[in-house]
Scaffold this active site. Structure first.
Site, PDB file in Angstrom:
ATOM      1  N   LYS A   1     -10.353  12.916   7.828  1.00 55.62           N
ATOM      2  CA  LYS A   1      -9.855  12.553   9.158  1.00 55.62           C
ATOM      3  C   LYS A   1      -9.801  13.793  10.044  1.00 55.62           C
ATOM      4  O   LYS A   1      -9.646  14.909   9.542  1.00 55.62           O
ATOM      5  CB  LYS A   1      -8.428  11.990   9.041  1.00 55.62           C
ATOM      6  CG  LYS A   1      -8.317  10.588   8.485  1.00 55.62           C
ATOM      7  CD  LYS A   1      -6.859  10.127   8.498  1.00 55.62           C
ATOM      8  CE  LYS A   1      -6.678   8.745   7.892  1.00 55.62           C
ATOM      9  NZ  LYS A   1      -7.339   7.673   8.659  1.00 55.62           N
TER      10      LYS A   1
ATOM     11  N   ARG B   1      -7.489  -0.485   1.112  1.00 55.29           N
ATOM     12  CA  ARG B   1      -7.995  -1.762   0.584  1.00 55.29           C
ATOM     13  C   ARG B   1      -8.346  -1.635  -0.890  1.00 55.29           C
ATOM     14  O   ARG B   1      -8.312  -2.611  -1.634  1.00 55.29           O
ATOM     15  CB  ARG B   1      -9.207  -2.231   1.414  1.00 55.29           C
ATOM     16  CG  ARG B   1     -10.377  -1.303   1.370  1.00 55.29           C
ATOM     17  CD  ARG B   1     -11.376  -1.579   2.484  1.00 55.29           C
ATOM     18  NE  ARG B   1     -10.886  -1.120   3.780  1.00 55.29           N
ATOM     19  CZ  ARG B   1     -11.515  -1.285   4.938  1.00 55.29           C
ATOM     20  NH1 ARG B   1     -12.683  -1.913   4.972  1.00 55.29           N
ATOM     21  NH2 ARG B   1     -11.005  -0.840   6.048  1.00 55.29           N
TER      22      ARG B   1
ATOM     23  N   ASP C   1       1.665   6.515   5.398  1.00 54.08           N
ATOM     24  CA  ASP C   1       0.692   5.510   4.952  1.00 54.08           C
ATOM     25  C   ASP C   1       1.185   4.723   3.725  1.00 54.08           C
ATOM     26  O   ASP C   1       0.402   4.037   3.073  1.00 54.08           O
ATOM     27  CB  ASP C   1      -0.652   6.201   4.657  1.00 54.08           C
ATOM     28  CG  ASP C   1      -1.847   5.291   4.893  1.00 54.08           C
ATOM     29  OD1 ASP C   1      -1.672   4.244   5.547  1.00 54.08           O
ATOM     30  OD2 ASP C   1      -2.943   5.623   4.420  1.00 54.08           O
TER      31      ASP C   1
ATOM     32  N   LYS D   1       0.855  -1.188   0.000  1.00 57.00           N
ATOM     33  CA  LYS D   1       0.000   0.000   0.000  1.00 57.00           C
ATOM     34  C   LYS D   1       0.891   1.238   0.000  1.00 57.00           C
ATOM     35  O   LYS D   1       1.672   1.443   0.926  1.00 57.00           O
ATOM     36  CB  LYS D   1      -0.913  -0.003   1.237  1.00 57.00           C
ATOM     37  CG  LYS D   1      -1.642   1.335   1.480  1.00 57.00           C
ATOM     38  CD  LYS D   1      -2.562   1.295   2.703  1.00 57.00           C
ATOM     39  CE  LYS D   1      -3.157   2.669   3.017  1.00 57.00           C
ATOM     40  NZ  LYS D   1      -4.037   2.680   4.203  1.00 57.00           N
TER      41      LYS D   1
ATOM     42  N   ASP E   1      -2.678  10.332   3.542  1.00 55.39           N
ATOM     43  CA  ASP E   1      -4.064   9.906   3.709  1.00 55.39           C
ATOM     44  C   ASP E   1      -4.833  10.941   4.525  1.00 55.39           C
ATOM     45  O   ASP E   1      -4.818  10.922   5.756  1.00 55.39           O
ATOM     46  CB  ASP E   1      -4.102   8.531   4.398  1.00 55.39           C
ATOM     47  CG  ASP E   1      -5.523   7.990   4.532  1.00 55.39           C
ATOM     48  OD1 ASP E   1      -6.444   8.590   3.932  1.00 55.39           O
ATOM     49  OD2 ASP E   1      -5.700   6.965   5.226  1.00 55.39           O
TER      50      ASP E   1
ATOM     51  N   ASP F   1     -12.141   7.019   3.435  1.00 56.47           N
ATOM     52  CA  ASP F   1     -10.955   6.788   4.266  1.00 56.47           C
ATOM     53  C   ASP F   1     -10.547   5.312   4.278  1.00 56.47           C
ATOM     54  O   ASP F   1      -9.484   4.963   4.770  1.00 56.47           O
ATOM     55  CB  ASP F   1     -11.223   7.287   5.696  1.00 56.47           C
ATOM     56  CG  ASP F   1      -9.945   7.508   6.484  1.00 56.47           C
ATOM     57  OD1 ASP F   1      -8.861   7.471   5.867  1.00 56.47           O
ATOM     58  OD2 ASP F   1     -10.048   7.731   7.709  1.00 56.47           O
TER      59      ASP F   1
HETATM   60  N1  BES Z   1      -4.230   4.647   6.854  1.00 58.96           N
HETATM   61  C1  BES Z   1      -5.363   4.356   7.646  1.00 58.96           C
HETATM   62  C2  BES Z   1      -5.076   3.377   8.775  1.00 58.96           C
HETATM   63  C3  BES Z   1      -4.113   3.850   9.831  1.00 58.96           C
HETATM   64  C4  BES Z   1      -4.607   4.457  10.967  1.00 58.96           C
HETATM   65  C5  BES Z   1      -2.768   3.660   9.712  1.00 58.96           C
HETATM   66  C6  BES Z   1      -3.744   4.885  11.951  1.00 58.96           C
HETATM   67  C7  BES Z   1      -1.892   4.074  10.704  1.00 58.96           C
HETATM   68  C8  BES Z   1      -2.389   4.689  11.831  1.00 58.96           C
HETATM   69  C9  BES Z   1      -6.482   3.767   6.785  1.00 58.96           C
HETATM   70  O1  BES Z   1      -6.518   4.194   5.475  1.00 58.96           O
HETATM   71  C10 BES Z   1      -7.773   4.143   7.404  1.00 58.96           C
HETATM   72  O2  BES Z   1      -8.081   5.296   7.394  1.00 58.96           O
HETATM   73  N2  BES Z   1      -8.506   3.165   7.933  1.00 58.96           N
HETATM   74  C11 BES Z   1      -9.762   3.406   8.522  1.00 58.96           C
HETATM   75  C12 BES Z   1     -10.771   2.515   7.855  1.00 58.96           C
HETATM   76  C13 BES Z   1     -12.199   2.810   8.211  1.00 58.96           C
HETATM   77  C14 BES Z   1     -12.622   4.141   7.629  1.00 58.96           C
HETATM   78  C15 BES Z   1     -13.043   1.704   7.658  1.00 58.96           C
HETATM   79  C16 BES Z   1      -9.632   3.069  10.004  1.00 58.96           C
HETATM   80  O3  BES Z   1      -8.971   2.091  10.336  1.00 58.96           O
HETATM   81  O4  BES Z   1     -10.157   3.826  10.806  1.00 58.96           O
HETATM   82 ZN    ZN Z   2      -4.719   4.818   4.686  1.00 55.07          ZN
HETATM   83 MN    MN Z   3      -7.641   5.969   5.225  1.00 53.39          MN
END
Ligand code: BES
Ligand code: ZN
Ligand code: MN
Length: 470
Positions: free
Chosen positions: A247, A321, A258, A235, A240, A317
């Site tokens: 966010k 995936r 990220d 990835k 992000d 967000d």
């Molecule tokens: N890049 C983030 C995940 C992340 C969070 C990495 C904190 C490192 C530290 C990912 O893209 C994300 O935002 N995930 C969300 C998914 C949700 C919206 C379904 C999450 O985990 O909150």
């Molecule tokens: Zn992310």
């Molecule tokens: Mn995200």
């Protein structure tokens, strides 16, 4: 750092004397004090002056269980004392296994990592020389371990780099330069080509950014016949923001990291080529910036992925995936790798689950799970398996498209993300997903703020070495 081998201790030089806890007998050849105020506790240091005015560093290695992190002890020692080192420093290596010696070198090399790449006043950096005192020939271990340490430092530099510098195109250039140096193949698919080839998910995530998305394909294929032994997918979200499902601003600056999964993929292919491992490996990085803009993809949009499957976007967000879905479909269709491992800073949920101590591992292949677990313990880059039960699938059913990218429920987030990816693996029998959100970037004794850990390079490289032996 320069690593050489010598057979005898030179009493004029500074010397590092490793000591296991409670085993201090060998110290008598270096110091005259009968009972030093030091017992070998892990990563503790006692400096004493030798008869010639040289410095003798007694370095605690702790107990048997601490052996997997002996690199940390050496990294800490070198980081704290390197400013005093003008002449070569000797390291007593008697008693170390080959694996431990490798870790010692890696730890010393990691102490050279410079976080201040963008400071205008540069510290005066001089290459340090370490002389390994050993009676047997360890030159090949030194060379290999130095290469590993250097690669880890290079990927830490990438992960710590600010997003205004490291655009998707920048990652592509990084890979091209590495490939040219290391004599392996690299192809960067730019935005126009992504459209032609149908990378609908990568394009959707990247469409809100002025920095266009890319897919980077690296290939190191030393073996005859085109069979790919292992495919890696990373990835590569260079920043992000969350997109329109934006966010909160607290700690948002950390979302420059990220692309930690992409960095591991780029690093491992570079390292495998450098070490000339006899394995056919392909690395794919799906890279985009998830930005907020009038062109951003929206919650509710339906996109078509590289696989042909349509996806309803519930949350912009949940972008990782999406890019990985295209990366996985692409590598499996184009290269038919015997095994596939993807790495991604995919969910906050895996941090809720495992904290900062292990990556979440998802697979239906128990053999791969077992091997990765074992290597994870040995390299101190641990993984912990979480389930892919069929029940979780219902969370990803959409009324209007083949799938949706988020259930809307804040439960089992790391698992449903993995289930989503599974839908793009074409039921591959040897696929592993590693959610490295908690381990790739975090607190460090060497930085005020969170920073790159380098996690994954040793885990995946050692895994590849392991399958070579099978
Ligand atoms: N890049 C983030 C995940 C992340 C969070 C990495 C904190 C490192 C530290 C990912 O893209 C994300 O935002 N995930 C969300 C998914 C949700 C919206 C379904 C999450 O985990 O909150
Ligand atoms: Zn992310
Ligand atoms: Mn995200």
């Amino acid at each position: 750092m320069i690593f050489t081998q010598v057979s005898k201790v030179n009493v004029h030089h500074d010397v590092i004397v490793p000591c296991r806890k409670g085993q201090l007998e060998h110290l008598q050849q270096f110091i005259t004090i009968k009972e030093p105020d030091f017992n070998g506790e892990f990563a503790t240091v006692q400096m004493v002056y030798g008869a010639e005015g040289n410095r003798i560093y007694l370095l605690g290695l702790g107990e048997e269980k601490d052996a997997v992190k002996v690199d940390e002890a050496f990294q800490k020692l070198s980081f704290n004392y390197k400013k005093y080192w003008k002449k070569p420093v000797q390291v007593i290596t008697e008693g170390f296994t080959d694996t431990e010696l490798q870790k010692v070198i890696i730890g010393l090399e990691l102490s050279a990592y410079d976080m201040g790449a963008f400071k205008t006043k540069k510290e005066d950096v001089k290459a340090l020389t370490f002389e390994m005192v050993s009676s047997k020939d360890v030159t090949s271990i030194l060379k290999e371990a130095k290469a590993i340490g250097e690669t880890i430092n290079r990927i830490k530099t990438l992960v710590d780099a600010p997003a205004n510098q490291k655009t998707p195109e920048f990652l592509g250039q990084w890979a091209e330069a590495s490939a040219e140096q290391g004599h392996y193949k690299c192809t960067v698919l730019h935005q126009e080509e992504l459209k032609v080839q149908g990378f609908g998910a990568v394009l959707a995530v990247g469409q809100g950014s002025a920095n266009p998305p890319v897919v980077i394909v690296t290939e190191y294929m030393p073996k005859k016949g085109g069979t790919v032994d292992i495919g890696l997918v990373g990835k590569g979200i260079t920043f992000d923001t969350g997109g329109l499902s934006i966010k909160p601003s607290t700690n948002l600056h950390y979302m420059k990291s990220d692309m930690g999964g992409a960095a591991v993929v780029l690093g491992v292919v570079e390292l495998v080529a450098k070490l000339k491992l006899n394995v056919n490996i392909v690395g794919v990085v799906a890279s985009a910036e998830n930005a907020v803009d009038r062109n951003s993809y929206r919650p509710g949009d339906v996109i078509q992925s590289y696989s042909g499957k349509t996806i309803e976007i519930i949350d912009t967000d949940a972008e990782g995936r999406l890019v990985l879905a295209d990366g996985l479909s692409y590598i499996i269709k184009e290269f038919q790798p015997k095994q596939v491992i993807d790495l991604a800073t995919l969910t906050g949920s895996v941090i809720q689950t495992l904290g900062y101590s292990a990556a979440g591992m998802f697979t239906n292949n128990s053999q791969m799970a077992q091997t990765l677990s074992k290597i994870g313990f040995d390299t101190n880059e641990r993984v912990w398996q979480l389930p892919l039960f069929a029940e979780y699938e219902s969370d990803l059913q959409s009324d209007i498209a083949d799938l949706r990218n988020y259930s809307g429920k804040p439960v089992a987030g790391a698992i449903t993300a993995a289930k989503f990816l599974e839908a793009f693996t074409d039921a591959h029998k040897a696929w592993v997903h590693l959610d490295i959100a908690g381990v790739s970037f975090g607190d460090s004794p060497y930085s005020k703020m969170k920073s790159a850990s380098g996690y994954g390079v040793q885990l995946i490289t050692n895994y590849i070495k392991q399958i070579l032996d099978e």
